[in-house]
Design a protein around this motif. Structure first.
Motif, PDB file in Angstrom:
ATOM      1  N   ALA A 134      -6.940   4.257  -7.415  1.00 12.86           N
ATOM      2  CA  ALA A 134      -6.184   3.339  -8.262  1.00 12.86           C
ATOM      3  C   ALA A 134      -5.475   2.256  -7.449  1.00 12.86           C
ATOM      4  CB  ALA A 134      -5.161   4.119  -9.090  1.00 12.86           C
ATOM      5  N   LEU A 135      -4.840   2.634  -6.354  1.00  5.72           N
ATOM      6  CA  LEU A 135      -4.039   1.683  -5.582  1.00  5.72           C
ATOM      7  C   LEU A 135      -4.877   0.733  -4.735  1.00  5.72           C
ATOM      8  CD1 LEU A 135      -1.193   4.092  -4.436  1.00  5.72           C
ATOM      9  CD2 LEU A 135      -0.990   2.197  -6.079  1.00  5.72           C
ATOM     10  N   LEU A 136      -6.008   1.209  -4.220  1.00  8.78           N
ATOM     11  CA  LEU A 136      -6.812   0.379  -3.317  1.00  8.78           C
ATOM     12  C   LEU A 136      -8.160  -0.033  -3.908  1.00  8.78           C
ATOM     13  CD1 LEU A 136      -6.169   2.146   0.127  1.00  8.78           C
ATOM     14  CD2 LEU A 136      -4.975   0.184  -0.882  1.00  8.78           C
ATOM     15  N   LEU A 159       1.099   8.235   0.792  1.00 13.20           N
ATOM     16  CA  LEU A 159       1.226   7.275  -0.309  1.00 13.20           C
ATOM     17  C   LEU A 159       1.992   6.034   0.142  1.00 13.20           C
ATOM     18  CD1 LEU A 159       1.826   9.584  -3.381  1.00 13.20           C
ATOM     19  CD2 LEU A 159      -0.168   8.130  -2.923  1.00 13.20           C
ATOM     20  N   ARG A 160       3.022   6.223   0.948  1.00 17.10           N
ATOM     21  CA  ARG A 160       3.762   5.080   1.494  1.00 17.10           C
ATOM     22  C   ARG A 160       2.824   4.205   2.331  1.00 17.10           C
ATOM     23  NH1 ARG A 160       7.249   7.637   4.604  1.00 17.10           N
ATOM     24  NH2 ARG A 160       5.952   7.309   6.422  1.00 17.10           N
ATOM     25  N   ASP A 161       1.974   4.839   3.155  1.00 15.72           N
ATOM     26  CA  ASP A 161       1.035   4.081   3.979  1.00 15.72           C
ATOM     27  C   ASP A 161      -0.005   3.348   3.139  1.00 15.72           C
ATOM     28  OD1 ASP A 161       2.264   4.650   6.379  1.00 15.72           O
ATOM     29  OD2 ASP A 161       0.878   6.266   6.920  1.00 15.72           O
ATOM     30  N   VAL A 162      -0.464   3.960   2.063  1.00 17.99           N
ATOM     31  CA  VAL A 162      -1.432   3.298   1.185  1.00 17.99           C
ATOM     32  C   VAL A 162      -0.793   2.049   0.563  1.00 17.99           C
ATOM     33  CG1 VAL A 162      -2.720   3.538  -0.980  1.00 17.99           C
ATOM     34  CG2 VAL A 162      -2.834   5.340   0.757  1.00 17.99           C
ATOM     35  N   ARG A 173      -1.920  -2.072   0.862  1.00 23.00           N
ATOM     36  CA  ARG A 173      -1.947  -3.084  -0.217  1.00 23.00           C
ATOM     37  C   ARG A 173      -1.128  -4.311   0.165  1.00 23.00           C
ATOM     38  NH1 ARG A 173      -2.499  -1.778  -6.159  1.00 23.00           N
ATOM     39  NH2 ARG A 173      -0.988  -3.452  -6.275  1.00 23.00           N
ATOM     40  N   ARG A 174       0.074  -4.074   0.685  1.00 24.39           N
ATOM     41  CA  ARG A 174       0.965  -5.169   1.062  1.00 24.39           C
ATOM     42  C   ARG A 174       0.338  -6.023   2.163  1.00 24.39           C
ATOM     43  NH1 ARG A 174       5.174  -1.999   1.245  1.00 24.39           N
ATOM     44  NH2 ARG A 174       5.183  -1.765   3.494  1.00 24.39           N
ATOM     45  N   TRP A 175      -0.231  -5.381   3.199  1.00 27.20           N
ATOM     46  CA  TRP A 175      -0.863  -6.126   4.289  1.00 27.20           C
ATOM     47  C   TRP A 175      -2.067  -6.921   3.779  1.00 27.20           C
ATOM     48  CZ3 TRP A 175      -0.743  -1.243   7.799  1.00 27.20           C
ATOM     49  CH2 TRP A 175       0.523  -1.115   8.384  1.00 27.20           C
ATOM     50  N   ALA A 176      -2.816  -6.353   2.863  1.00 29.44           N
ATOM     51  CA  ALA A 176      -3.991  -7.048   2.320  1.00 29.44           C
ATOM     52  C   ALA A 176      -3.569  -8.306   1.575  1.00 29.44           C
ATOM     53  CB  ALA A 176      -4.780  -6.114   1.406  1.00 29.44           C
ATOM     54  N   VAL A 177      -2.528  -8.201   0.766  1.00 25.57           N
ATOM     55  CA  VAL A 177      -2.051  -9.345  -0.015  1.00 25.57           C
ATOM     56  C   VAL A 177      -1.485 -10.432   0.889  1.00 25.57           C
ATOM     57  CG1 VAL A 177      -0.283 -10.063  -1.690  1.00 25.57           C
ATOM     58  CG2 VAL A 177      -1.656  -8.018  -2.114  1.00 25.57           C
ATOM     59  N   SER A 178      -0.814 -10.027   1.972  1.00 30.66           N
ATOM     60  CA  SER A 178      -0.168 -10.999   2.858  1.00 30.66           C
ATOM     61  C   SER A 178      -1.136 -11.616   3.881  1.00 30.66           C
ATOM     62  CB  SER A 178       1.000 -10.341   3.598  1.00 30.66           C
ATOM     63  OG  SER A 178       0.513  -9.409   4.549  1.00 30.66           O
TER      64      SER A 178
END
Length: 185
Positions: free
Chosen positions: A68-70, A143-146, A150-155
């Motif tokens: 779901a998250l990635l 879960l924190r790392d996942v 997401r954050r690194w991908a968006v940035s």
């Protein structure tokens, strides 16, 4: 893991859990799948899973969260048996950042982001004593790392290789893979 993969010199790079839960037959299956795809991952079908029921349930729930998250379509992101052709390993692990148990999800996310085909291979794990996973504590950290992925991908944090030396090697390797020559740099 990242350092080992980036230092590996073979054309095929396969790694497995340190506890020896995947035998030579399973490793050979993943290695054979690299003939058809640059990335091959073991996948433990539900009926083949081993370990205590609570751990199997937690593994399935975590995999669903990763999906779901990635946006990963894989049935078993945390299987400890994965293989890469060298050029794919350098591209993926040259961008990877995580050091914890969620590195599996990160490298699969990066492989998909780079457009690399990923072959899922059904494998059977043998139950071994001595797992280092602490279910509740590690699940929260994973879960924190996942979410960090997401954050690194968006940035744009994954848009280029982190290590310059790896990037140089990758250019040469990719050129050879595509039947061309490439100059480093």
């Amino acid at each position: 893991m990242r350092t080992g993969v980036l230092e590996a010199e073979g054309e095929l790079i396969v790694f497995t859990d340190a506890d020896g839960s995947y035998g030579p037959r399973e490793v050979a299956r993943v290695t054979a799948a690299l003939a058809d795809a640059p990335v091959a991952i073991g996948s433990r079908p539900v009926g083949w899973a081993t370990g205590p029921p609570g751990r199997r349930l937690a593994s399935r729930l975590f995999n669903r969260a990763i999906q779901a998250l990635l946006g990963l379509p894989f049935g078993d992101t945390q299987c400890g048996l994965k293989g890469f052709r060298r050029y794919a390993a350098l591209e993926v692990f040259g961008r990877a950042r995580l050091d914890g148990f969620a590195f599996d999800a990160e490298v699969l996310f990066l492989a998909r982001r780079l457009g690399l085909a990923v072959s899922e291979v059904p494998v059977r794990a043998e139950e071994r004593d001595g797992s280092k996973v602490q279910l509740v504590v590690d699940a929260v950290g994973m879960l924190r790392d996942v979410l960090r992925v997401r954050r690194w991908a968006v940035s744009g944090g994954y848009d280029r290789a982190v290590h310059q030396a790896v990037h140089t090697c990758t250019a040469v390797t990719l050129g050879a893979e595509l039947g061309r020559t490439a100059e480093p740099g």
